[in-house]
Every structure is written in structure tokens, then in C-alpha cells.
Scaffold this active site. Sequence first.
Site, PDB file in Angstrom:
ATOM      1  N   ASP A  62       0.875  -1.173   0.000  1.00  0.00           N
ATOM      2  CA  ASP A  62       0.000   0.000   0.000  1.00  0.00           C
ATOM      3  C   ASP A  62       0.916   1.228   0.000  1.00  0.00           C
ATOM      4  O   ASP A  62       1.373   1.680  -1.051  1.00  0.00           O
ATOM      5  CB  ASP A  62      -0.902  -0.102   1.238  1.00  0.00           C
ATOM      6  CG  ASP A  62      -1.987   0.958   1.328  1.00  0.00           C
ATOM      7  OD1 ASP A  62      -1.811   2.038   0.765  1.00  0.00           O
ATOM      8  OD2 ASP A  62      -3.018   0.711   1.962  1.00  0.00           O
TER       9      ASP A  62
ATOM     10  N   ASP B  25      -7.337  -9.277   5.505  1.00  0.00           N
ATOM     11  CA  ASP B  25      -8.409  -9.263   6.492  1.00  0.00           C
ATOM     12  C   ASP B  25      -9.247  -7.998   6.473  1.00  0.00           C
ATOM     13  O   ASP B  25      -8.843  -6.964   5.942  1.00  0.00           O
ATOM     14  CB  ASP B  25      -7.813  -9.413   7.893  1.00  0.00           C
ATOM     15  CG  ASP B  25      -7.090  -8.134   8.345  1.00  0.00           C
ATOM     16  OD1 ASP B  25      -6.161  -7.713   7.639  1.00  0.00           O
ATOM     17  OD2 ASP B  25      -7.483  -7.562   9.381  1.00  0.00           O
TER      18      ASP B  25
ATOM     19  N   ARG C 107      -9.974 -13.751   6.072  1.00  0.00           N
ATOM     20  CA  ARG C 107      -8.704 -14.144   5.424  1.00  0.00           C
ATOM     21  C   ARG C 107      -8.878 -15.464   4.674  1.00  0.00           C
ATOM     22  O   ARG C 107      -8.101 -15.795   3.791  1.00  0.00           O
ATOM     23  CB  ARG C 107      -7.604 -14.330   6.477  1.00  0.00           C
ATOM     24  CG  ARG C 107      -7.209 -13.046   7.202  1.00  0.00           C
ATOM     25  CD  ARG C 107      -5.966 -13.310   8.025  1.00  0.00           C
ATOM     26  NE  ARG C 107      -5.697 -12.299   9.023  1.00  0.00           N
ATOM     27  CZ  ARG C 107      -5.007 -11.175   8.808  1.00  0.00           C
ATOM     28  NH1 ARG C 107      -4.541 -10.907   7.604  1.00  0.00           N
ATOM     29  NH2 ARG C 107      -4.790 -10.318   9.773  1.00  0.00           N
TER      30      ARG C 107
HETATM   31  P1  IMP Z   1       1.835  -0.507   3.755  1.00  0.00           P
HETATM   32  O1  IMP Z   1       2.884  -0.507   4.842  1.00  0.00           O
HETATM   33  O2  IMP Z   1       1.068   0.784   3.744  1.00  0.00           O
HETATM   34  O3  IMP Z   1       2.380  -0.844   2.394  1.00  0.00           O
HETATM   35  O4  IMP Z   1       0.753  -1.574   4.175  1.00  0.00           O
HETATM   36  C1  IMP Z   1       0.887  -2.892   3.891  1.00  0.00           C
HETATM   37  C2  IMP Z   1       0.004  -3.723   4.800  1.00  0.00           C
HETATM   38  O5  IMP Z   1      -1.250  -3.081   5.087  1.00  0.00           O
HETATM   39  C3  IMP Z   1      -0.349  -5.010   4.082  1.00  0.00           C
HETATM   40  O6  IMP Z   1       0.601  -5.989   4.341  1.00  0.00           O
HETATM   41  C4  IMP Z   1      -1.711  -5.324   4.639  1.00  0.00           C
HETATM   42  O7  IMP Z   1      -1.563  -6.069   5.821  1.00  0.00           O
HETATM   43  C5  IMP Z   1      -2.325  -3.995   4.968  1.00  0.00           C
HETATM   44  N1  IMP Z   1      -3.219  -3.514   3.887  1.00  0.00           N
HETATM   45  C6  IMP Z   1      -2.984  -2.511   3.015  1.00  0.00           C
HETATM   46  N2  IMP Z   1      -4.008  -2.342   2.172  1.00  0.00           N
HETATM   47  C7  IMP Z   1      -4.943  -3.279   2.527  1.00  0.00           C
HETATM   48  C8  IMP Z   1      -6.245  -3.619   1.990  1.00  0.00           C
HETATM   49  O8  IMP Z   1      -6.780  -3.051   1.020  1.00  0.00           O
HETATM   50  N3  IMP Z   1      -6.873  -4.644   2.616  1.00  0.00           N
HETATM   51  C9  IMP Z   1      -6.357  -5.309   3.690  1.00  0.00           C
HETATM   52  N4  IMP Z   1      -5.144  -5.037   4.196  1.00  0.00           N
HETATM   53  C10 IMP Z   1      -4.442  -4.019   3.628  1.00  0.00           C
END
Ligand code: IMP
Length: 189
Positions: free
Chosen positions: A108, A164, A170
Site C-alpha cells: 500500500d 483481512d 482471510r
Molecule cells: P503498507 O505498509 O502501507 O504498504 O501496508 C501494507 C500492509 O497493510 C499489508 O501488508 C496489509 O496487511 C495492509 N493492507 C494494506 N491495504 C490493505 C487492503 O486493502 N486490505 C487489507 N489489508 C491491507
Amino acid sequence: MKKYLTLNGEQFVLYLSEKKIQDRVRQLGNQINKAYKHQTPIFIGILNGSFVFMSDLIRHITVDCEIDFLKLSSYGDAKISSGNVKLLKDLNCQVEGRDIIIVEDIVDSGLSVDFMKRLVNQHHPRSLKIISLLYKKNALKIDVKIDYIGFSIPNYFVIGYGLDYAQKVRNLRAIYRLADERITQRKPA
Ligand code: IMP
Ligand code: MG
């Protein structure tokens, strides 16, 4: 496979079918088999989300490989991915001189994967690559290269296949997204 799901009063719509996911995971496995023909990679899954993807992926791997897991927890404003990352489970493998592949469910902001990358690099791997089933191309807040991507997606909130919604769903075999496209932020855990 259901087209719609209602969770906590919110409607989700089927986004990536089981078949679509499985076909892509097989392709990714084949790509890794070719690239790691003469190596014994260690797949490091980021818990909890990546466990489903990782278990399917490694069953397409035909080269010798090992696995390990890291667990992170992200705090802060629950509606967005905060980037305040805390390590809940450290590595149990010897990384030095090894070929490491970090396995994520979704990238993300990129902050979690960047944190893992730094952590693994401290142990001097021979090589380090990142694979993520999903990649929110417009959400990236940091310059981090994802070497293998299953699907590039818009800023949808997605669930299922390891991902989740408040720790639930999940176990879904397909991936669903919030039906209301305007809601693109992460939901509270
Ligand atoms: P980042 O550090 O912002 O890249 O977030 C990554 C983590 O956020 C992922 O490993 C997921 O656990 C969670 N995440 C991000 N987007 C989503 C989504 O749309 N659905 C569910 N979990 C998400
Ligand atoms: Mg995750």
C-alpha cells in the site's frame, strides 16, 4: 463463488476470482523457478496477510527453497496505513550470503515492505527481492522497488485470500473490494 458479500453492513464485490488468482500465482512461481534455477532461495513471508499467497506460491516452486516468517504490526490512525511499524516476530533463519525473497500480500504505502527490506539487509543477504500479490500503484509513499507483482490495483480496500477485514475473512478463496469505489482508505482493524 459469491459475487457480493456484506460485512459489518458494508457491501463488497468480487474483484479477483479464485481462478484468476491461481493462474497468476502459478505464473509468478514459474518466473521465480527460472530466475532462481541455480539458487536455494529463502521465502520470508510477512504475517499474517501473506500466509495464503505464500503457501500457494511455494507449491509452484520446483527449485530447493526454505521458508521463514516475520510479523509486523502497524499502529496509528486505523483508517490509513500508518507506517509506525513494530516487529512482533523476528527471523529464525541465517540470512547472510543467502538469496532472500520477501513475500507480501499487498503493498500500500510501501512502508512495511521498506522496513522489512532494511531489516533483512542488516543481515547481509547475497540478494534480496520482493514479491507482492497486490500492489496499490497510487498509494506508494516511498520509493521501494517491488520485483514481482501479481496484480497492480487502484486504491481499493480489498479483502480475502489472506487479507483481512478486522482480522476476519482471510479464509476467502477470492479477493473482494468495497463496492463503494469512493471508499478507498483502509478500514479500522
Ligand atoms: P503498507 O505498509 O502501507 O504498504 O501496508 C501494507 C500492509 O497493510 C499489508 O501488508 C496489509 O496487511 C495492509 N493492507 C494494506 N491495504 C490493505 C487492503 O486493502 N486490505 C487489507 N489489508 C491491507
Ligand atoms: Mg500484511
